[in-house]
Design a protein around this motif. Structure first.
Motif, PDB file in Angstrom:
ATOM      1  N   ARG A 188     -77.669  36.269  56.854  1.00  0.00           N
ATOM      2  CA  ARG A 188     -78.381  37.028  55.819  1.00  0.00           C
ATOM      3  C   ARG A 188     -78.729  38.453  56.237  1.00  0.00           C
ATOM      4  NH1 ARG A 188     -80.524  32.063  55.812  1.00  0.00           N
ATOM      5  NH2 ARG A 188     -82.550  32.655  56.661  1.00  0.00           N
ATOM      6  N   GLU A 189     -78.193  38.923  57.367  1.00  0.00           N
ATOM      7  CA  GLU A 189     -78.345  40.328  57.755  1.00  0.00           C
ATOM      8  C   GLU A 189     -77.081  41.078  57.367  1.00  0.00           C
ATOM      9  OE1 GLU A 189     -78.713  43.172  61.719  1.00  0.00           O
ATOM     10  OE2 GLU A 189     -78.898  40.989  61.906  1.00  0.00           O
ATOM     11  N   LEU A 190     -77.216  42.118  56.543  1.00  0.00           N
ATOM     12  CA  LEU A 190     -76.067  42.861  56.055  1.00  0.00           C
ATOM     13  C   LEU A 190     -75.429  43.662  57.183  1.00  0.00           C
ATOM     14  CD1 LEU A 190     -74.466  43.538  53.465  1.00  0.00           C
ATOM     15  CD2 LEU A 190     -75.977  45.513  53.171  1.00  0.00           C
ATOM     16  N   LEU A 191     -74.123  43.431  57.405  1.00  0.00           N
ATOM     17  CA  LEU A 191     -73.373  44.139  58.433  1.00  0.00           C
ATOM     18  C   LEU A 191     -72.480  45.230  57.857  1.00  0.00           C
ATOM     19  CD1 LEU A 191     -72.148  41.113  60.619  1.00  0.00           C
ATOM     20  CD2 LEU A 191     -74.269  42.449  60.873  1.00  0.00           C
ATOM     21  N   LEU A 192     -71.989  45.023  56.625  1.00  0.00           N
ATOM     22  CA  LEU A 192     -71.054  45.978  56.028  1.00  0.00           C
ATOM     23  C   LEU A 192     -71.215  45.988  54.528  1.00  0.00           C
ATOM     24  CD1 LEU A 192     -68.419  47.810  56.355  1.00  0.00           C
ATOM     25  CD2 LEU A 192     -67.159  45.735  55.728  1.00  0.00           C
ATOM     26  N   GLN A 193     -71.135  47.194  53.968  1.00  0.00           N
ATOM     27  CA  GLN A 193     -71.059  47.377  52.520  1.00  0.00           C
ATOM     28  C   GLN A 193     -70.057  48.507  52.293  1.00  0.00           C
ATOM     29  OE1 GLN A 193     -74.600  47.055  49.850  1.00  0.00           O
ATOM     30  NE2 GLN A 193     -74.271  49.244  49.597  1.00  0.00           N
ATOM     31  N   GLU A 194     -68.846  48.140  51.858  1.00  0.00           N
ATOM     32  CA  GLU A 194     -67.742  49.090  51.859  1.00  0.00           C
ATOM     33  C   GLU A 194     -66.944  48.984  50.565  1.00  0.00           C
ATOM     34  OE1 GLU A 194     -65.234  51.969  53.963  1.00  0.00           O
ATOM     35  OE2 GLU A 194     -67.103  51.019  54.610  1.00  0.00           O
ATOM     36  N   GLY A 195     -66.602  50.140  49.997  1.00  0.00           N
ATOM     37  CA  GLY A 195     -65.756  50.167  48.818  1.00  0.00           C
ATOM     38  C   GLY A 195     -64.286  50.224  49.208  1.00  0.00           C
ATOM     39  N   PHE A 196     -63.450  49.536  48.426  1.00  0.00           N
ATOM     40  CA  PHE A 196     -62.020  49.502  48.695  1.00  0.00           C
ATOM     41  C   PHE A 196     -61.253  49.898  47.440  1.00  0.00           C
ATOM     42  CE2 PHE A 196     -63.621  46.889  52.084  1.00  0.00           C
ATOM     43  CZ  PHE A 196     -62.733  47.067  53.140  1.00  0.00           C
ATOM     44  N   GLU A 197     -60.364  50.877  47.595  1.00  0.00           N
ATOM     45  CA  GLU A 197     -59.452  51.262  46.525  1.00  0.00           C
ATOM     46  C   GLU A 197     -58.026  51.185  47.063  1.00  0.00           C
ATOM     47  OE1 GLU A 197     -58.589  54.986  43.467  1.00  0.00           O
ATOM     48  OE2 GLU A 197     -60.395  54.990  44.713  1.00  0.00           O
ATOM     49  N   ASP A 198     -57.593  52.194  47.783  1.00  0.00           N
ATOM     50  CA  ASP A 198     -56.297  52.116  48.461  1.00  0.00           C
ATOM     51  C   ASP A 198     -56.399  51.193  49.675  1.00  0.00           C
ATOM     52  OD1 ASP A 198     -55.247  53.934  46.629  1.00  0.00           O
ATOM     53  OD2 ASP A 198     -55.896  55.644  47.860  1.00  0.00           O
TER      54      ASP A 198
ATOM     55  N   GLY B 238     -58.276  47.396  46.357  1.00  0.00           N
ATOM     56  CA  GLY B 238     -58.951  46.939  45.155  1.00  0.00           C
ATOM     57  C   GLY B 238     -58.550  47.723  43.925  1.00  0.00           C
ATOM     58  N   GLU B 239     -58.939  47.201  42.771  1.00  0.00           N
ATOM     59  CA  GLU B 239     -58.709  47.868  41.496  1.00  0.00           C
ATOM     60  C   GLU B 239     -60.021  48.485  41.008  1.00  0.00           C
ATOM     61  OE1 GLU B 239     -57.482  44.256  41.305  1.00  0.00           O
ATOM     62  OE2 GLU B 239     -55.874  45.145  42.484  1.00  0.00           O
ATOM     63  N   VAL B 240     -60.008  49.780  40.783  1.00  0.00           N
ATOM     64  CA  VAL B 240     -61.182  50.494  40.304  1.00  0.00           C
ATOM     65  C   VAL B 240     -61.350  50.252  38.811  1.00  0.00           C
ATOM     66  CG1 VAL B 240     -62.204  52.782  39.956  1.00  0.00           C
ATOM     67  CG2 VAL B 240     -60.989  52.249  42.087  1.00  0.00           C
TER      68      VAL B 240
ATOM     69  N   ASP C 293     -60.544  45.843  34.658  1.00  0.00           N
ATOM     70  CA  ASP C 293     -60.740  44.636  35.459  1.00  0.00           C
ATOM     71  C   ASP C 293     -60.838  45.042  36.920  1.00  0.00           C
ATOM     72  OD1 ASP C 293     -60.966  42.054  36.327  1.00  0.00           O
ATOM     73  OD2 ASP C 293     -58.861  41.512  35.977  1.00  0.00           O
ATOM     74  N   ARG C 294     -62.063  45.018  37.445  1.00  0.00           N
ATOM     75  CA  ARG C 294     -62.287  45.383  38.848  1.00  0.00           C
ATOM     76  C   ARG C 294     -62.105  44.134  39.722  1.00  0.00           C
ATOM     77  NH1 ARG C 294     -67.878  47.182  39.102  1.00  0.00           N
ATOM     78  NH2 ARG C 294     -67.108  49.072  38.078  1.00  0.00           N
ATOM     79  N   ASN C 295     -61.215  44.230  40.714  1.00  0.00           N
ATOM     80  CA  ASN C 295     -60.942  43.112  41.616  1.00  0.00           C
ATOM     81  C   ASN C 295     -60.851  43.612  43.050  1.00  0.00           C
ATOM     82  OD1 ASN C 295     -60.635  41.009  39.600  1.00  0.00           O
ATOM     83  ND2 ASN C 295     -58.727  42.020  39.026  1.00  0.00           N
ATOM     84  N   LEU C 296     -61.003  42.702  43.989  1.00  0.00           N
ATOM     85  CA  LEU C 296     -60.946  43.021  45.413  1.00  0.00           C
ATOM     86  C   LEU C 296     -59.970  42.063  46.084  1.00  0.00           C
ATOM     87  CD1 LEU C 296     -62.101  44.561  47.884  1.00  0.00           C
ATOM     88  CD2 LEU C 296     -63.862  42.804  48.018  1.00  0.00           C
TER      89      LEU C 296
END
Length: 261
Positions: free
Chosen positions: A91-101, A75-77, A243-246
């Motif tokens: 509707r049950e959250l399984l993952l919440q993860e940040g991506f950069e490299d 992703g772009e920070v 511009d933050r993108n994933l």
């Protein structure tokens, strides 16, 4: 069936849950993802196992069994924050993860159901010079109507509800009066690079008015003929600042052998 998507707002108490209609999704293997929602028209692009999130959006699919979801993404920070990928099952959250490299994560999917993959912390910032025209009034010899045309290539738009026009690029907009008469319009601007927009009104290649806008509306009145009037932004300026993108490079669901249909 209508439901409220609440899991996407767990990161922020100020986020507003979305009321959406859950479609009936066909259970096939491998799962076939589709765009579930995008706030803007270009918020997400989906091609086989690759997904580009450029705005607030999610994709969804029905999984036929428990299994493992493997995601390779980067992703772009922007604004010192990485894009956050969220994965939910019914509707049950399984993952919440940040991506950069570029990296790969594996997500355990505990049972069959509706799998949603979303991107909700989009961020965009630009420095752009914008001219706005408002309060159109025409007093004609035979009639009192004008037609406004703002092409997409101007970067702006014509808002029919508020009867306001905006210009970002140097492509002109067009005002077509129904007859000769007096055209009144208010103009104002938003500065880009600390400079406000400059506008020129022309009719039959004759300059009717050039005006330097400001943050405060200025009203002008023009004596016009019954031919089209062009309005041009003379000093366009645009610079993207953030511009933050994933970007999901690979998305693979592997069903458990014991539970696969």
């Amino acid at each position: 069936m209508t439901t409220i998507v609440t899991w996407q707002s767990q990161r922020s108490s100020s986020a507003v849950p979305l009321r959406v209609v859950e479609p009936k999704l066909a259970c096939i293997q491998p799962p076939r993802f589709r765009i579930g929602y995008q706030r803007e028209g270009n918020g997400v692009s989906l091609k086989e196992t690759e997904v580009d999130f450029q705005g607030f959006a999610w994709i969804e699919a029905a999984v036929c069994s428990a299994g493992t979801l493997t995601i390779t993404a980067d992703g772009e920070v922007a604004a010192n924050e990485a894009p956050i990928l969220q994965v939910a099952l019914d509707r049950e959250l399984l993952l919440q993860e940040g991506f950069e490299d570029l990296k790969t994560v594996k997500v355990r999917v505990p049972h069959r159901g509706r799998l949603v993959i979303g991107y909700f912390n989009d961020y965009y910032l630009s420095d752009v010079r914008v001219a706005t025209l408002e309060a159109f009034k025409f007093t004609g010899v035979r009639c009192n109507e004008v037609n406004i045309d703002v092409p997409k290539s101007t970067g702006g738009e014509w808002n029919t509800a508020t009867r306001t026009a905006s210009l970002i690029f140097s492509v002109p907009m067009t005002i077509r009066p129904c007859s000769a008469g007096i055209l009144s319009v208010g103009v104002l601007g938003r500065a880009g690079l600390n400079v406000f927009p400059n506008l020129t009104f022309r009719q039959k290649n004759i300059v009717l008015k050039s005006i330097q806008t400001s943050a405060q509306p200025q009203n002008i009145a023009l004596q016009v003929m019954d031919t089209p009037i062009s309005v041009t932004l003379n000093n366009p300026y645009f610079k993207q600042l953030a511009d933050r993108n994933l970007n999901i490079r690979a998305l693979v669901f592997t069903p458990d052998r014991s539970t696969a249909p």
